[in-house]
Write a protein that holds these residues in place. Structure first.
Motif, mmCIF file in Angstrom:
data_model
loop_
_atom_site.group_PDB
_atom_site.id
_atom_site.type_symbol
_atom_site.label_atom_id
_atom_site.label_comp_id
_atom_site.label_asym_id
_atom_site.label_seq_id
_atom_site.Cartn_x
_atom_site.Cartn_y
_atom_site.Cartn_z
ATOM 1 N N ASN A 79 29.270 30.821 52.533
ATOM 2 C CA ASN A 79 29.633 31.182 51.281
ATOM 3 C C ASN A 79 29.147 32.596 51.086
ATOM 4 N N ASN A 80 28.661 33.128 51.823
ATOM 5 C CA ASN A 80 28.041 34.485 51.902
ATOM 6 C C ASN A 80 26.746 34.625 51.089
ATOM 7 N N THR A 81 26.057 33.356 51.012
ATOM 8 C CA THR A 81 24.619 33.429 50.282
ATOM 9 C C THR A 81 23.692 33.499 51.400
ATOM 10 N N ALA A 82 22.504 33.447 51.025
ATOM 11 C CA ALA A 82 21.521 33.612 52.078
ATOM 12 C C ALA A 82 20.351 32.107 51.739
ATOM 13 N N LEU A 83 19.720 31.675 52.740
ATOM 14 C CA LEU A 83 18.892 30.682 52.584
ATOM 15 C C LEU A 83 17.525 31.419 53.125
ATOM 16 N N ILE A 84 16.301 31.171 52.484
ATOM 17 C CA ILE A 84 15.112 31.996 52.989
ATOM 18 C C ILE A 84 14.081 31.113 52.747
ATOM 19 N N THR A 85 12.976 31.354 53.535
ATOM 20 C CA THR A 85 11.747 30.687 53.159
ATOM 21 C C THR A 85 10.781 31.713 52.805
ATOM 22 N N PHE A 105 19.229 28.572 43.979
ATOM 23 C CA PHE A 105 18.469 27.020 44.146
ATOM 24 C C PHE A 105 17.183 27.338 44.754
ATOM 25 N N GLN A 106 16.386 26.625 44.360
ATOM 26 C CA GLN A 106 15.071 26.735 44.820
ATOM 27 C C GLN A 106 14.153 25.122 44.964
ATOM 28 N N TRP A 107 13.291 24.984 46.091
ATOM 29 C CA TRP A 107 12.742 23.846 46.369
ATOM 30 C C TRP A 107 11.237 24.101 46.839
ATOM 31 N N ARG A 108 10.411 23.010 46.418
ATOM 32 C CA ARG A 108 8.918 23.573 46.490
ATOM 33 C C ARG A 108 8.633 22.065 47.183
ATOM 34 N N SER A 109 7.785 22.191 48.567
ATOM 35 C CA SER A 109 7.151 21.174 49.260
ATOM 36 C C SER A 109 6.275 20.407 48.501
ATOM 37 N N SER A 110 5.389 21.105 47.660
ATOM 38 C CA SER A 110 4.437 20.558 46.831
ATOM 39 C C SER A 110 4.863 19.249 45.686
ATOM 40 N N SER A 111 6.381 19.300 45.527
ATOM 41 C CA SER A 111 6.816 18.491 44.598
ATOM 42 C C SER A 111 7.193 17.115 45.003
ATOM 43 N N PHE A 112 7.264 17.308 46.400
ATOM 44 C CA PHE A 112 7.667 15.844 47.108
ATOM 45 C C PHE A 112 6.835 15.447 48.033
ATOM 46 N N TYR A 113 6.069 16.349 48.920
ATOM 47 C CA TYR A 113 5.065 16.007 49.949
ATOM 48 C C TYR A 113 3.499 16.442 49.485
ATOM 49 N N PRO A 114 2.713 15.399 49.393
ATOM 50 C CA PRO A 114 1.206 15.784 49.191
ATOM 51 C C PRO A 114 0.501 16.111 50.336
ATOM 52 N N ILE A 129 8.171 26.969 50.070
ATOM 53 C CA ILE A 129 9.563 27.180 49.199
ATOM 54 C C ILE A 129 10.764 27.464 50.049
ATOM 55 N N ILE A 130 11.774 27.041 49.788
ATOM 56 C CA ILE A 130 13.003 27.517 50.221
ATOM 57 C C ILE A 130 13.976 28.197 48.878
ATOM 58 N N GLN A 131 14.770 29.149 49.250
ATOM 59 C CA GLN A 131 15.581 29.651 47.971
ATOM 60 C C GLN A 131 16.870 30.149 48.699
ATOM 61 N N GLU A 132 18.002 29.575 47.982
ATOM 62 C CA GLU A 132 19.110 30.224 48.212
ATOM 63 C C GLU A 132 19.550 31.256 46.940
ATOM 64 N N ILE A 133 20.043 32.351 47.662
ATOM 65 C CA ILE A 133 20.209 33.812 46.871
ATOM 66 C C ILE A 133 21.459 34.152 46.959
ATOM 67 N N ASN A 134 21.877 34.811 46.153
ATOM 68 C CA ASN A 134 23.234 35.701 46.212
ATOM 69 C C ASN A 134 22.977 36.850 46.781
ATOM 70 N N LEU A 135 23.475 37.123 47.969
ATOM 71 C CA LEU A 135 23.265 38.255 48.598
ATOM 72 C C LEU A 135 23.490 39.641 47.855
ATOM 73 N N GLU A 136 24.736 39.615 47.196
ATOM 74 C CA GLU A 136 25.034 40.809 46.424
ATOM 75 C C GLU A 136 24.404 41.032 45.129
ATOM 76 N N THR A 137 24.032 40.172 44.502
ATOM 77 C CA THR A 137 23.451 40.569 43.064
ATOM 78 C C THR A 137 21.525 40.017 43.056
ATOM 79 N N GLY A 138 21.193 39.242 44.064
ATOM 80 C CA GLY A 138 19.804 39.034 44.351
ATOM 81 C C GLY A 138 19.712 37.852 43.270
#
Length: 606
Positions: free
Chosen positions: A195-201, A238-247, A225-234
């Motif tokens: 979809n022309n988005t970027a997944l980053i860590t 979407f964002q996900w944090r490990s500390s919210s689910f894994y102690p 942290i993982i983020q999905e961002i729009n490459l064209e606009t930045g």
């Protein structure tokens, strides 16, 4: 007791006491030597033995893998200022995938680290020395166009602080990607989706109570942290944090002295890959918890966890499907299959486990997992960090061995087809040459520079960093008519031979010439500067090839050991001779009187 018996007993007692005294004196002299020897043995056992155990010499290693040509053999060029690795391909006659290989070599034996493209024979195609660290170099498609992508920045405490770069076919930087917010981009993963988005860590130090794992109450935790961002606009999608689910208790990573400072947090999760399937599910690999996690792409909730302390799957392969450790590069292959690189080993612990790539099948509703295929290196590599697995378009599988300077191609059923080393395998565990990942792909490079050339007395050497379409070099000479409006005539065409091609001068060449790069269809791709035939040979510089360097180092070590052994033996022999001389030394008159039982001075009481 008679007088005669008493005198004999006194003499025997005196002789025994004298022998004890000599033995005590001799023993005292040996005490320092014993202390030194014991200390040396302890130091050798503590520091030298673990290093010696890291060598991986074995029967059947080639001279290349034994290090005869150096830890990481390289070749130099006349027309180009950088080096490229000399690779070894096995077995003999191996049919490697013909596409280009994408690496980012770095380490103590790499002079100029950076991204690098090699062809199937190991010939250099393109390289670019970079500052800092370069990782995750590969080809990705964005809006219908192929780009070279890599991470570049500074490595700090096991993760990175930098950005991702996207280069077009001319090797021009077109996009520089950074995470959304104030955090910096991590070195581990950058995936462009369909979809022309970027997944980053990314990693972010956050205040955290670490008493549950023996740390400080007011400590610091590295949040994955993982983020999905729009490459064209930045824009952050979407964002996900490990500390919210894994102690922190879910981690296998020892805390050690970490967690007390913001710049030295407890890296309990260590996220190293993120992938997304057509159903919108994210797949996350966490090295320090030994888990592969599936996350809902809408709510961010954890759908299931494979491996680690919170494993939800029954292992139908006797532990091989769920008991992976310190893994990298988990990727979707279908809604129910995934691949990963199972390091099994870690630099700090578990350093003896064998690494391999693996294809897993999941029965998600029944929570069952099993191994479909394992991709194992014949030398049983122990890869303590990094590594990846790529399923090629033809169904074959490429495994990059990360901390070990090798990549291997397997058939779909796990049979090794082609093994390539760009460093001596006997020293792989020392990590002198590494590449975080290794990939194969098609690529068309059309650099916007001109070809490079270097002139000697009898020939010209020509190359063009990054040019993939050059088939022929056309040698053209000036017709001698007009210096202000020079025209050139073709003398000969020479087939391109590897990265650099040597073209010999013809006898009738007197002065100016140039070299033209032609495609397989005869189209002009680039032209060198106007050059002039040299009148003197290029200056020769004395250099030693890698085999001589290794031989000199081995000879020096052997000489040091020989001289050390000689002096040690000489010292022992001198000491023994001195002891023999002392044992036969005549006693002085005073000593005789003191020890004579017949006079009153030395007589013992009866």
């Amino acid at each position: 007791m008679s007088m005669r018996e008493s005198s004999a007993f006194a003499l025997l007692s005196l002789w025994l006491s004298r022998g004890d005294r000599f033995r005590k004196i001799s023993f005292r002299r040996w005490i320092p030597a014993l202390v030194v020897a014991t200390s040396a043995l302890a130091l050798f056992w503590t520091y030298a033995v673990p290093q010696l155990a890291r060598f991986r010499f074995r029967a059947g290693l080639s001279r290349y893998d034994m290090g005869w040509y150096g830890f990481g053999p390289t070749r130099n060029y006349v027309s180009f200022g950088e080096e490229s690795p000399i690779i070894e391909i096995s077995p003999a006659g191996a049919q490697c995938d013909p596409r280009y290989t994408f690496l980012a070599p770095r380490g103590d034996s790499v002079v100029h680290p950076g991204p690098m493209i090699l062809d199937a024979a190991g010939e250099l195609i393109w390289t670019k020395p970079n500052w800092g660290t370069t990782q995750d170099f590969k080809v990705q498609r964005y809006k219908g166009q192929d780009y070279l992508t890599y991470w570049q920045g500074d490595e700090e405490d096991g993760h990175g602080r930098g950005s991702w770069y996207m280069l077009d076919s001319t090797y021009t930087i077109r996009h520089i990607v950074s995470p959304s917010g104030i955090i910096e981009g991590d070195l581990h993963d950058f995936q462009i989706t369909s979809n022309n988005t970027a997944l980053i860590t990314a990693y972010e130090p956050i205040p955290y109570d670490l008493t549950s794992v023996g740390g400080p109450e007011f400590g610091w935790l590295y949040d994955g942290i993982i983020q999905e961002i729009n490459l064209e606009t930045g824009e952050l999608l979407f964002q996900w944090r490990s500390s919210s689910f894994y102690p922190p208790e879910s981690s296998y990573e020892p805390m050690g002295g970490k967690g007390h400072e913001r710049t030295l947090g407890y890296d309990y999760f260590h996220m190293n890959s993120v992938d997304k399937d057509d159903r919108g599910r994210y797949l996350i690999s966490a090295r320090h918890t030994h888990t592969v996690t599936c996350v809902d792409g809408t709510t961010g909730e954890v759908l299931w966890s494979l491996g680690g302390k919170d494993n939800e799957f029954f292992d139908e392969s006797d532990g091989a499907a769920t008991q992976f450790a310190w893994q990298h590069d988990a990727r979707w292959q279908s809604p129910n299959t995934l691949t990963l690189f199972n390091n099994g080993a870690n630099a700090a612990s578990d350093s003896s486990s064998i690494s391999h790539g693996v294809l897993l099948k999941l029965d998600i509703p029944a929570r069952k997992a099993k191994v479909l295929t394992s991709y194992d290196h014949p030398q049983e590599l122990m890869v303590v960090s990094q590594g990846n697995l790529q399923v090629l378009d033809n169904g074959n599988v490429l495994v990059g061995w990360g901390h070990s300077a090798a990549f291997t191609e397997f058939s779909p059923n796990g049979t090794m087809l082609c093994d390539v080393h760009f460093g001596a395998s006997a020293y792989f565990t020392f990590g002198r040459i590494v590449s975080y990942r290794s990939f194969k792909n098609n690529w068309i490079g059309l650099p916007d520079t001109i070809p490079d050339a270097a002139v000697t007395r009898e020939s010209v050497f020509v190359s063009w960093n990054g040019a993939t379409e050059v088939a022929t070099w056309r040698f053209q000479a000036w017709d001698g008519a007009d210096l202000n409006n020079m025209t050139f005539g073709t003398i000969k065409d020479v087939e391109r031979t590897g990265f650099e091609t040597e073209i010999s001068f013809t006898p009738d060449l007197k002065s100016y010439f140039r070299v033209v790069a032609l495609s397989s269809e005869g189209a002009v791709l680039g032209i060198t500067e106007v050059l002039q035939r040299g009148t003197a040979p290029m200056e020769d510089t004395f250099t030693l090839d890698h085999s001589w360097r290794v031989a000199i180092v081995l000879l020096f070590v052997l000489c040091c050991l020989t001289f050390g052994l000689y002096f040690a033996i000489s010292r022992v022999l001198r000491y023994q001779r001195s002891q023999r001389d002392m044992s036969y030394r005549p006693l002085s008159h005073k000593d005789e009187n003191e020890d004579d039982p017949e006079n009153g001075l030395g007589q013992l009481p009866i």
